[in-house]
Design a protein around this motif. Structure first.
Motif, mmCIF file in Angstrom:
data_model
loop_
_atom_site.group_PDB
_atom_site.id
_atom_site.type_symbol
_atom_site.label_atom_id
_atom_site.label_comp_id
_atom_site.label_asym_id
_atom_site.label_seq_id
_atom_site.Cartn_x
_atom_site.Cartn_y
_atom_site.Cartn_z
ATOM 1 N N VAL A 105 -32.992 -6.661 12.749
ATOM 2 C CA VAL A 105 -33.989 -6.080 13.654
ATOM 3 C C VAL A 105 -35.342 -6.768 13.467
ATOM 4 O O VAL A 105 -36.024 -7.079 14.448
ATOM 5 N N SER A 106 -35.730 -7.046 12.224
ATOM 6 C CA SER A 106 -37.016 -7.723 12.001
ATOM 7 C C SER A 106 -36.991 -9.137 12.574
ATOM 8 O O SER A 106 -37.994 -9.613 13.119
ATOM 9 N N GLN A 107 -35.838 -9.790 12.500
ATOM 10 C CA GLN A 107 -35.684 -11.124 13.090
ATOM 11 C C GLN A 107 -35.804 -11.032 14.613
ATOM 12 O O GLN A 107 -36.459 -11.868 15.244
ATOM 13 N N ILE A 108 -35.207 -10.025 15.203
ATOM 14 C CA ILE A 108 -35.270 -9.832 16.656
ATOM 15 C C ILE A 108 -36.701 -9.537 17.082
ATOM 16 O O ILE A 108 -37.165 -10.037 18.117
ATOM 17 N N GLY A 113 -41.262 -11.404 20.111
ATOM 18 C CA GLY A 113 -42.717 -11.352 20.010
ATOM 19 C C GLY A 113 -43.272 -9.947 20.148
ATOM 20 O O GLY A 113 -44.340 -9.754 20.733
ATOM 21 N N ALA A 114 -42.564 -8.972 19.627
ATOM 22 C CA ALA A 114 -43.016 -7.583 19.711
ATOM 23 C C ALA A 114 -44.202 -7.361 18.778
ATOM 24 O O ALA A 114 -44.206 -7.828 17.645
ATOM 25 N N ALA A 115 -45.216 -6.624 19.290
ATOM 26 C CA ALA A 115 -46.431 -6.402 18.513
ATOM 27 C C ALA A 115 -46.574 -4.969 18.032
ATOM 28 O O ALA A 115 -47.216 -4.716 17.029
ATOM 29 N N GLY A 116 -45.973 -4.036 18.733
ATOM 30 C CA GLY A 116 -46.144 -2.637 18.344
ATOM 31 C C GLY A 116 -45.120 -1.744 19.032
ATOM 32 O O GLY A 116 -44.185 -2.232 19.671
ATOM 33 N N PRO A 117 -45.328 -0.433 18.913
ATOM 34 C CA PRO A 117 -44.381 0.531 19.483
ATOM 35 C C PRO A 117 -44.168 0.387 20.997
ATOM 36 O O PRO A 117 -43.133 0.769 21.519
ATOM 37 N N GLN A 118 -45.166 -0.181 21.698
ATOM 38 C CA GLN A 118 -45.023 -0.352 23.142
ATOM 39 C C GLN A 118 -43.928 -1.365 23.505
ATOM 40 O O GLN A 118 -43.439 -1.371 24.629
ATOM 41 N N ALA A 135 -23.308 -1.970 14.261
ATOM 42 C CA ALA A 135 -24.248 -0.996 13.705
ATOM 43 C C ALA A 135 -24.411 0.165 14.678
ATOM 44 O O ALA A 135 -24.276 -0.009 15.886
ATOM 45 N N ASP A 136 -24.717 1.321 14.133
ATOM 46 C CA ASP A 136 -24.925 2.523 14.917
ATOM 47 C C ASP A 136 -26.257 2.428 15.669
ATOM 48 O O ASP A 136 -27.259 1.982 15.115
ATOM 49 N N GLY A 137 -26.271 2.856 16.923
ATOM 50 C CA GLY A 137 -27.479 2.801 17.741
ATOM 51 C C GLY A 137 -28.623 3.610 17.169
ATOM 52 O O GLY A 137 -29.788 3.209 17.271
ATOM 53 N N LYS A 138 -28.301 4.751 16.560
ATOM 54 C CA LYS A 138 -29.354 5.585 15.963
ATOM 55 C C LYS A 138 -30.038 4.849 14.821
ATOM 56 O O LYS A 138 -31.255 4.912 14.669
ATOM 57 N N MET A 139 -29.251 4.139 14.013
ATOM 58 C CA MET A 139 -29.817 3.396 12.891
ATOM 59 C C MET A 139 -30.704 2.262 13.404
ATOM 60 O O MET A 139 -31.803 2.056 12.896
ATOM 61 N N ILE A 140 -30.234 1.561 14.428
ATOM 62 C CA ILE A 140 -31.016 0.461 14.996
ATOM 63 C C ILE A 140 -32.347 1.000 15.506
ATOM 64 O O ILE A 140 -33.407 0.441 15.241
ATOM 65 N N SER A 141 -32.291 2.095 16.234
ATOM 66 C CA SER A 141 -33.487 2.702 16.815
ATOM 67 C C SER A 141 -34.489 3.132 15.743
ATOM 68 O O SER A 141 -35.678 2.840 15.838
ATOM 69 N N ALA A 144 -36.039 0.076 14.103
ATOM 70 C CA ALA A 144 -36.965 -0.604 15.015
ATOM 71 C C ALA A 144 -38.286 0.167 15.080
ATOM 72 O O ALA A 144 -39.360 -0.454 15.026
ATOM 73 N N LYS A 145 -38.221 1.484 15.168
ATOM 74 C CA LYS A 145 -39.454 2.307 15.189
ATOM 75 C C LYS A 145 -40.253 2.085 13.911
ATOM 76 O O LYS A 145 -41.472 1.924 13.944
ATOM 77 N N LYS A 146 -39.542 2.102 12.787
ATOM 78 C CA LYS A 146 -40.205 1.937 11.496
ATOM 79 C C LYS A 146 -40.889 0.579 11.393
ATOM 80 O O LYS A 146 -42.038 0.474 10.953
ATOM 81 N N LEU A 147 -40.204 -0.472 11.830
ATOM 82 C CA LEU A 147 -40.753 -1.827 11.718
ATOM 83 C C LEU A 147 -41.859 -2.088 12.724
ATOM 84 O O LEU A 147 -42.745 -2.922 12.469
ATOM 85 N N LEU A 148 -41.818 -1.424 13.862
ATOM 86 C CA LEU A 148 -42.840 -1.654 14.889
ATOM 87 C C LEU A 148 -44.123 -0.858 14.649
ATOM 88 O O LEU A 148 -45.155 -1.162 15.228
#
Length: 149
Positions: A105-108, A113-118, A135-141, A144-148
């Motif tokens: 997810v961090s690589q993606i 070029g994601a900058a934030g939650p938007q 991978a489970d969609g809930k885990m990905i989500s 992604a929220k945590k990293l963004l």
């Protein structure tokens, strides 16, 4: 060998072994495959991607059912669903660990070029395509929220 022919061979083996739990799960998978093949717009044979989606959906349904049955203290029904889930997961690709998913997810995030939650939509679109069935969609989500943020 396609998933359908693999499932049919497994059904024969389960019948010979008189393994009722495995047989029930395999028949459920075969039923979903047949329904997908006869769906409007399909040409018959399913692609690997469609087969993977079917198996992922079936696994998610079992997981949701297990959760509901355990909340209602119906351990007998939860056990049945768990045995079916094990059979379904044997046909799915190996699931990635949380650390592996976080790395992906961090690589993606860097690639799009994601900058934030938007930019959550961009990240989730790419991540669900790349990690489909792994991978489970809930885990990905949640990752992604945590990293963004």
């Amino acid at each position: 060998m396609s998933l359908k022919s693999t499932i049919e061979a497994e059904i024969k083996q389960a019948m010979l072994a008189k393994d009722k739990d495995r047989l029930r799960a395999l028949r459920a998978i075969k039923s979903q495959i047949l329904l997908a093949e006869t769906e409007k717009g399909n040409e018959g044979e399913l692609t690997e991607e469609t087969e993977l989606k079917l198996l992922t959906k079936a696994a998610k349904q079992r997981k949701d059912s297990i959760e509901v049955f355990e909340k209602q203290s119906r351990d007998d029904l939860a056990a049945t669903e768990k045995s079916e889930l094990e059979v379904i997961e044997s046909f799915l690709p190996k699931q990635l660990s949380e650390a592996e998913v976080e790395a992906e997810v961090s690589q993606i995030i860097q690639q799009v070029g994601a900058a934030g939650p938007q930019d959550m939509g961009k990240v989730m679109g790419a991540a669900t395509k790349k990690l489909a069935g792994k991978a489970d969609g809930k885990m990905i989500s949640s990752l992604a929220k945590k990293l963004l943020s």
